[in-house]
Scaffold this active site. Structure first.
Site, PDB file in Angstrom:
ATOM      1  CG  ASN A 141       7.100  36.929  39.496  1.00 43.88           C
ATOM      2  OD1 ASN A 141       6.355  36.264  39.357  1.00 43.88           O
ATOM      3  ND2 ASN A 141       8.082  37.104  38.365  1.00 43.88           N
ATOM      4  CG  ASN A 181      -0.219  30.136  41.563  1.00 43.13           C
ATOM      5  OD1 ASN A 181      -0.431  29.667  40.441  1.00 43.13           O
ATOM      6  ND2 ASN A 181       1.080  29.653  42.330  1.00 43.13           N
ATOM      7  CD  GLU A 211       4.683  30.326  39.308  1.00 44.71           C
ATOM      8  OE1 GLU A 211       4.733  31.406  38.796  1.00 44.71           O
ATOM      9  OE2 GLU A 211       3.834  29.742  39.875  1.00 44.71           O
ATOM     10  NE  ARG A 212       9.755  34.620  33.816  1.00 43.09           N
ATOM     11  CZ  ARG A 212      10.164  35.131  32.635  1.00 43.09           C
ATOM     12  NH1 ARG A 212      11.384  35.009  32.187  1.00 43.09           N
ATOM     13  NH2 ARG A 212       9.200  35.879  32.103  1.00 43.09           N
ATOM     14  CB  CYS A 259       2.527  27.643  37.353  1.00 41.97           C
ATOM     15  SG  CYS A 259       2.863  28.883  36.207  1.00 41.97           S
ATOM     16  N   GLY A 260      -0.896  28.615  36.647  1.00 40.20           N
ATOM     17  CA  GLY A 260      -1.761  28.530  35.518  1.00 40.20           C
ATOM     18  C   GLY A 260      -1.141  28.512  34.281  1.00 40.20           C
ATOM     19  CB  THR A 261       1.235  30.904  32.180  1.00 43.11           C
ATOM     20  OG1 THR A 261       2.297  31.110  33.239  1.00 43.11           O
ATOM     21  CG2 THR A 261       0.322  31.998  32.291  1.00 43.11           C
ATOM     22  CG  ASN A 305       7.698  30.311  34.787  1.00 42.77           C
ATOM     23  OD1 ASN A 305       7.799  30.554  35.906  1.00 42.77           O
ATOM     24  ND2 ASN A 305       7.280  31.136  33.904  1.00 42.77           N
ATOM     25  CB  CYS A 336       0.436  35.573  37.065  1.00 39.66           C
ATOM     26  SG  CYS A 336       0.024  34.496  38.201  1.00 39.66           S
TER      27      CYS A 336
END
Length: 250
Positions: free
Chosen positions: A60, A11, A182-183, A192-194, A164, A69
């Site tokens: 975003n 990212n 990802e949205r 995407c970490g989460t 997401n 994020c």
């Protein structure tokens, strides 16, 4: 204004700090544009706070503001330490709550806000999905091959559930692979970490992985995740890509 571009597990983010809190949706779209701006998945603005080391605004690439994020939190922590805004151990405020982070050279570990299972019984296209909040909502399913990732299906589910979308694969007790739509970016991202955290959490709840695992996103850059005392931590390298200056930003 000095702007810094960071990369964390694939990212990328544009980061700067200021004393002025205001809507920066249009600025985010401008700076994050891949062809006409710096190019990034998100814009992070650090602001002073009376109780914590700082608070942030996270946008975003489409200009929408996000609660959290995961990889962005690690990049922000490294930036804050590098530019004297915080010590190696820090706490900062996001729309999802307070995040704790620690910095050691180019490795940053963040503790996410307490995760929540929102729905365990979603059936879509012959797959079972779980809706999990790890700061932002994530749909998670498991597949036998990550090539089963379907962008069109992901886009439909993202719009239907405003979440997401993650496809995960359990390789063994200590290794998980993830691909994420990802949205806000409205496409698959390199990481995407989460989303990785939500996928790991679901696998751990099922008892198919250990409490500490290595998760590999599309970028191939590994993250270490662990679940300890009902707290979710994730750790990995971050990279300061470059610094630049742009007039008229505050």
């Amino acid at each position: 204004m000095q702007l810094v571009k960071y990369s964390a597990s694939g990212n990328d983010f544009v980061i700067y700090h200021t004393f002025v809190k205001k809507d920066r949706s249009e600025l985010a779209k401008l700076l994050c544009h891949r062809h006409e701006g710096i190019g990034a998945d998100g814009l992070i603005v650090l602001l002073p706070h009376s109780r914590y080391d700082f608070e942030w605004q996270f946008y975003n690439a489409d200009g929408s503001e996000a609660e959290m994020c995961g990889n962005g939190s690690r990049a922000a922590a490294h930036y804050a330490y590098s530019y004297g805004l915080a010590s190696k151990q820090m706490r900062f405020l996001t729309l999802a709550g307070v995040i704790e982070a620690s910095v050691e050279a180019d490795v940053v570990e963040s503790q996410l806000t307490k995760p929540k299972i929102l729905d365990r019984k979603i059936e879509e296209n012959g797959k079972r999905w779980w809706l999990i909040d790890t700061g932002v909502p994530h749909l998670v399913t498991f597949v036998e091959d990550l090539n089963q990732f379907d962008k069109n299906e992901s886009k439909r589910l993202r719009n239907k559930y405003n979440a997401n979308v993650n496809y995960g694969i359990i390789r063994d007790l200590e290794n998980v692979g993830v691909r994420t739509y990802e949205r806000g970016v409205e496409d698959e991202t390199l990481a995407c970490g989460t989303g990785m955290a939500a996928t790991f959490l679901r696998a751990f709840e099922e008892g198919v992985v250990n409490p500490t695992v290595t998760v590999v996103p599309k970028s191939g850059e590994e993250l270490q995740l662990r679940y300890e005392n009902e707290k979710l931590f994730f750790k990995g390298r971050v990279k300061k890509v470059f610094e630049t200056f742009k007039e008229g930003i505050w």
